[in-house]
Design a protein around this motif. Structure first.
Motif, PDB file in Angstrom:
ATOM      1  N   ASP A  37     -15.567  14.318 -63.812  1.00 34.50           N
ATOM      2  CA  ASP A  37     -14.144  14.459 -63.507  1.00 34.50           C
ATOM      3  C   ASP A  37     -13.935  14.227 -62.015  1.00 34.50           C
ATOM      4  OD1 ASP A  37     -11.481  15.022 -63.462  1.00 34.50           O
ATOM      5  OD2 ASP A  37     -11.623  16.962 -64.463  1.00 34.50           O
ATOM      6  N   GLU A  38     -13.431  13.062 -61.669  1.00 40.62           N
ATOM      7  CA  GLU A  38     -13.218  12.654 -60.278  1.00 40.62           C
ATOM      8  C   GLU A  38     -14.438  12.941 -59.411  1.00 40.62           C
ATOM      9  OE1 GLU A  38      -9.423  13.422 -58.660  1.00 40.62           O
ATOM     10  OE2 GLU A  38      -8.455  13.513 -60.602  1.00 40.62           O
ATOM     11  N   GLN A  68     -13.886  18.982 -62.024  1.00 40.75           N
ATOM     12  CA  GLN A  68     -13.086  18.620 -60.856  1.00 40.75           C
ATOM     13  C   GLN A  68     -13.184  19.694 -59.774  1.00 40.75           C
ATOM     14  OE1 GLN A  68      -9.054  17.791 -61.990  1.00 40.75           O
ATOM     15  NE2 GLN A  68      -8.632  16.654 -60.141  1.00 40.75           N
ATOM     16  N   SER A 100      -8.286  16.355 -67.358  1.00 39.18           N
ATOM     17  CA  SER A 100      -9.218  17.477 -67.186  1.00 39.18           C
ATOM     18  C   SER A 100      -9.189  18.394 -68.398  1.00 39.18           C
ATOM     19  CB  SER A 100      -8.870  18.268 -65.930  1.00 39.18           C
ATOM     20  OG  SER A 100      -9.002  17.452 -64.791  1.00 39.18           O
TER      21      SER A 100
HETATM   22 MG    MG Z   1      -7.876  16.750 -63.447  1.00 42.44          MG
END
Ligand code: MG
Ligand code: ATP
Lengths: 434, 286
Positions: free
Chosen positions: B176-177, B97, B55
């Protein structure tokens, strides 16, 4: 039952079976296709939908409107003069100055910040106006401009201190409250009180100018027409874009409602002196500010910063600019409020902007529904809140109760408003409307 | 650790190239000497354990915080990304995220935040129309776009965050995810979307802990471990075990041990079943 399925459909679910659903969806506006969306049908449905919203904490300005009605009923029972046209005309004039300051407070509250110095800034602005116009003999427009400019510079200073050093606005403006009170006294000099000539137009504007009856009605009708036209254009554009649109009957009903809400008070005020120019200025400021907050990118970024600063920053919003502009506007509104107050008093003195000016302006914004947590509220909060506060003040004055009681009652109402804000915030969170 | 296999030259152009990126937060050296190349028309997966610095790395690209050292070049020219607007101007769109949504604003306002349509005033109608188009493309299950995002479920919020990255014709999309909170259908839809973005020639950076997703859509896998590069693989010629080994830093790790334990217990059960006495298999464990 037109579904050609072999499985027996459950009773009463004839239009949820897959084949018909696709047919149904095609005819429904793009924003109404989710079957979970509860759609109000008819007037009963609209009322029920409204009740549901209120119970889930999405109450908007409902509590303050109810509160205002209660206050008016109580005071008119205690003293019939309260609802007299004369008293209401006075009430509107009393609202204008502090209400204007309160518009600025709404802006800083939207960011989740506070300005405690608006009283001092309004006093300083009154002092600058009086000294430069009366003692130094500047032309009135130049004096007015100087006062407003002082407010603007003060706001810029706050914004700079806040964005550059990250000092909480509470502390910065507390320092400003003291500092600018001192500056006000220094500007006023040894006399401590300066009278503004009665025949200057700023005093005339604040005390003597009222709209002719016909003009007030023309303005009411034009406002209602503009509102209807705007609803109509939006509805057409939405329909053209394949989105659900407000039906024409609803537009007519809403516009007529607005016509009545504006027209009846105008008529009632016109029974005596009428609609004051200063009050009209305040109303215009509220409407213009509401427009900027709801229709422009700047307004959207104010709400965004108040809701989640980091998200606003990451989406490329100039967060520093938003803080600077809002602090600047708030202090400028405070300065304008100070000018109006000085005009109404026809003087500036050491008490200008003192006493309860500060607290009333902040209390009005909160009572009117601007959340202390940031991101919620509207320019109309200032209007509704100041009406509540001045109604209490005017009612208690009519009852010959002195200011000790007035402070206590206003304090209690403020407390109530903050509790309502917190409660509705909690309910919103649990009902998913935060 | 030297599981590095140099990837073949990808089809697209090199759009973004990071060299020797360093970043520290006070005493924590979050990133050390990171290299990363991003090509158009390619999906690169960034994997690594919790706290590996994934991240942090993409936040440098997004302009959330600048790097302490190293260079970023865009189309061969060295650039500095000092704020989110710089990142935007380079055509980089990021799904964070933590989603970075404004809870008090409605879905439409969030989608177009900072990029509202219209000149003097906001064109709400056009924005709402495009919002529906975009959300439908993602098979989003959102009942109304005029409710505050606070009232949406976690997955719905994630869909809004993904949809937001697609507004404004980006060249590089960083996720991010993105599927962490999504349902089965929505996850598949996001994977489809990633493939569509690649077909359109966009560069996609995907961070995910789900190796099945990574292997399904990624062309290349870049592994970070404790803030350093720890291997780079072509998805086509790497096994699940190799990736896990690079992520954890050892071929003997919790994942392989669990897998081994499962094999062992299966063997043991089989052995127990064939044995004449039907004792519980745990007795045969050491
Ligand atoms: Mg992360
Ligand atoms: N704003 C910050 N301030 C201080 N330390 C930070 C900050 N952001 C990240 N870190 C530290 O940097 C390291 C890398 O964090 P990062 O969020 O990049 O990990 P990650 O690879 O994304 O992990 P995850 O898979 O859990 O999301 C961690 O040790 C974290 O504590």
């Amino acid at each position: 039952m037109t579904t050609p399925t072999s499985t027996p459909p459950p009773a009463g679910a004839d239009d949820t079976a897959p084949p018909t659903e696709t047919v149904r969806l095609a005819a429904v506006a793009a924003d109404l296709q989710d079957e979970r969306l509860i759609q109000p049908h008819g007037i009963g449905g609209t009322v029920r939908a409204f009740g549901k919203r209120v119970r889930s904490g999405d109450i908007g300005s409902l509590p303050v409107v109810i509160g205002l009605i209660v206050i008016w009923v109580v005071f008119s029972l205690l003293n019939p003069n309260f609802l007299s046209s004369t008293n209401l005309v006075n009430l509107t004039l009393q609202c204008a100055a502090v209400g204007t300051i309160s518009v600025g407070i709404v802006l800083v509250l939207l960011l989740g910040e506070i300005d405690l110095s608006v009283g001092s800034v309004s006093g300083l602005s009154a002092a600058i106006l009086a000294v430069s116009f009366v003692n130094l003999g500047w032309p009135l427009p130049v004096s007015l401009l100087a006062s407003l400019l002082a407010g603007m510079v003060i706001g810029l200073l706050y914004g700079f201190l806040y964005t550059r050093f990250g000092v909480p606005s509470f502390v910065i403006t507390l320092a400003g409250l003291l500092g600018f009170l001192g500056l006000q006294l220094w500007v006023l000099g040894s006399t401590g009180s300066i009278n503004i000539p009665f025949d200057s137009w700023i005093v005339q504007f604040a005390q003597q100018w009222f709209l002719p009856d016909w003009l007030s009605y023309v303005l009411v009708v034009l406002t209602a027409l503009a509102y209807a036209a705007q609803l109509f254009v939006t509805a057409n554009r939405r329909a053209a874009a394949g989105l659900s649109a407000v039906p024409a009957t609803s537009i007519v009903v809403r516009s007529v409602f607005l016509l009545v809400v504006l027209g009846v008070p105008a008529w009632y005020l016109n029974q005596t002196r009428g609609v004051g120019a200063m009050f009209l200025l305040f109303l215009v400021l509220v409407v213009v500010m509401n427009f900027f907050l709801t229709r422009t990118k700047w307004g959207r970024s104010v709400y965004a910063v108040g809701g989640n600063v980091e998200a606003a920053r990451r989406s490329g919003i100039n967060v520093t600019g938003v803080y600077l502009s809002v602090f600047m506007l708030c202090s400028t509104f405070a300065a304008l409020g100070g000018i109006l107050a000085a005009g109404r008093l026809a003087a500036a003195n050491q008490g200008s902007g003192g006493g309860d000016t500060n607290l009333n302006a902040i209390a009005a914004a909160v009572i009117g529904g601007a959340s202390l947590f940031g991101g919620r509220g509207s320019a109309f909060s200032a209007l509704l809140g100041i009406l509540v506060i001045q109604s209490i003040s005017s009612g208690l004055t009519l009852l010959n109760l002195d200011s000790s009681i007035r402070y206590m009652i206003t304090g209690a109402v403020l407390l109530l408003a903050v509790i309502v804000d917190s409660l509705s915030r909690r309910t919103r969170v649990s009902h998913g409307r935060a | 650790m030297a599981v590095t296999s140099t990837p073949e030259a990808p089809v697209g152009d090199l759009v973004l190239s990071l060299r020797g990126i360093d970043k520290n937060f006070g005493a924590v050296q979050a990133l050390t000497d990171i290299d990363l190349d991003i090509y158009s028309g390619e999906v690169v997966a960034l994997v690594g354990d919790n706290g590996a610095g994934k991240s942090t790395l993409i936040k440098i690209l997004a302009g959330v915080h600048p790097q302490d050292g190293g260079t970023i070049s865009h189309d061969g020219k060295t650039v500095s990304i000092n704020n989110p607007a710089d990142s935007n101007n380079l055509g980089i769109a990021t799904v964070y995220q933590d989603l970075a949504l404004c809870d008090n604003l409605d879905v439409v306002a969030n989608l177009f935040l900072g990029h509202e349509l219209g000149r003097a005033t906001i064109n709400e109608v056009e924005m709402e129309k495009r919002s529906w188009g975009l959300l439908r493309q993602l098979s989003a299950r959102i009942p109304s776009v005029r409710i505050p995002v606070a009232s949406l479920s976690g997955g719905q919020r994630q869909t809004v965050a993904i949809a937001r990255s697609l507004i404004g014709e980006p060249r590089i999309v960083i996720l991010d995810e993105p599927t962490a909170a999504l349902g089965v259908a929505q996850t598949a839809e996001v994977l489809n979307l990633i493939e569509r973005l690649r077909e359109r020639g966009l560069a996609v950076v995907l961070i995910s802990h789900n190796m099945a997703d990574v292997q399904a859509v990624a062309d290349r896998i870049v592994v970070l471990r404790l803030g350093r590069n720890n291997g780079e693989f072509k998805v086509a010629d790497v096994s699940y075990e190799d990736i896990i080994a690079a992520i954890t830093g050892a071929s003997d790790n919790a994942v392989t041990r669990r897998a081994q334990a499962r094999v062992d217990s299966a063997d043991a059960t089989a052995a127990a079943a064939t044995a004449t006495d039907t004792e519980l298999p745990k007795e045969e464990r050491p």
